[in-house]
Design an enzyme around this catalytic site. Structure first.
Site: not given
Length: 308
Positions: A164, A245, A277
């Site tokens: 991320s 995601d 995600h």
């Protein structure tokens, strides 16, 4: 009666809201942190080190069980996610993840604890992570501050990875390696980005707010151009995306630009179907999480099969 200006919301983003008096309220509380430990199951030892006191920058180092005391171990610099405003290298989930990677890959792992928004706005996350990488590299001649790195690390086999926000930071570090460089003898072999944050989504304005010194929607840290991608200081890259995601489109766009940039390395894109995600962190022992970590570890180990 009119509401107090102190309680009036001026801006609202995915992870926080900003009041008219400029006060920032995060939607999630600070995460729990746990101390380093000696894991009796994996045999991995961990400890915390301070890289800088002002600003405060630190890291957690994971040393796998030594199967051959005379052999140097490759090293992974890992950068946690959390929207540039949450999570920690010392949280239970990132401690466990790095512990597993250190054990399964037979790697030293250095997990970065960088400054978070709003206490330390972007670019603190980039600068802190770069400071840790440079600190790691300062051990290349065996006379650094940490004996584990002096005695055990193979600086010809360094990797950078993150998920991320940490995936985004990993890109910027690779760019800095390619454009600024590291000491002689330090070789960044590869970069792993898991569901990385890049521009082109509804969170662009949030990143721009967190980084007051931004250069707009084409800021190269959020939306790198082909010239920057061509200068990445690594030889190969692995990018994970997840089908459900919202960041996947931006990550695939990054991949496409990288393949056309003239960069001399090799890149592989892996898509996790029917997953969202950072799914692999919610249950580290789930079947798909194990499959993903196996791919992650296999990528790291490609460069040192001759050492196994």
């Amino acid at each position: 009666m009119a509401s107090s200006p102190d309680n009036e919301i001026a801006l609202k983003f995915r992870f926080f809201q900003v009041y008219k008096d400029a006060r920032v309220e995060l939607f999630r509380p600070p995460c729990k942190q746990i101390p380093p430990s000696d894991d009796q199951v994996t045999g991995v030892q961990s400890k915390d080190v301070i890289i800088s006191s002002e600003p405060r920058v630190s890291a957690r180092i994971f040393l796998p069980k030594l199967k051959n005391p005379g052999r140097k171990l490759p090293l992974l610099l890992y950068i946690h996610g959390g929207g540039f405003s949450m999570q920690s290298a010392f949280s239970p989930v990132y401690h466990k993840f790095c512990n597993h990677v250190a054990s399964e890959a037979d790697f030293i792992v250095v997990s970065v604890e960088y400054g978070l928004f709003p206490a330390r706005p972007i670019p603190a996350c980039y600068d802190d992570s770069w400071a840790v990488l440079r600190w790691v590299a300062s051990h290349v001649d065996g006379n650094g501050h940490d004996p584990w790195l002096n005695d055990r690390a193979d600086f010809g086999k360094v990797f950078i990875g993150g998920d991320s926000a940490g995936g985004n930071i990993s890109h910027t570090l690779a760019f800095r390696v390619g454009s600024i460089g590291l000491p002689r003898g330090v070789r960044v072999v590869g970069v792993v980005m898991v569901h990385p944050f890049f521009g082109g989504t509804k969170d662009d304005e949030m990143w721009l707010y967190m980084c007051p010194t931004n250069s707009g929607l084409n800021d190269p840290r959020m939306n790198p151009g082909t010239e920057d991608l061509a200068r990445l200081g690594c030889e190969r890259m692995l990018i994970f995306v997840a089908e459900e995601d919202y960041l996947t489109v931006a990550s695939k766009n990054y991949y496409e630009k990288l393949t056309k940039s003239g960069w001399k390395g090799t890149v592989e894109l892996v898509e996790n179907e029917k997953e969202d995600h950072c799914f692999h962190l919610f249950d580290l022992d789930a079947e798909k999480a194990l499959e993903m970590r196996h791919k992650f570890v296999s990528f790291l180990k490609q460069d040192h099969f001759n050492l196994l």
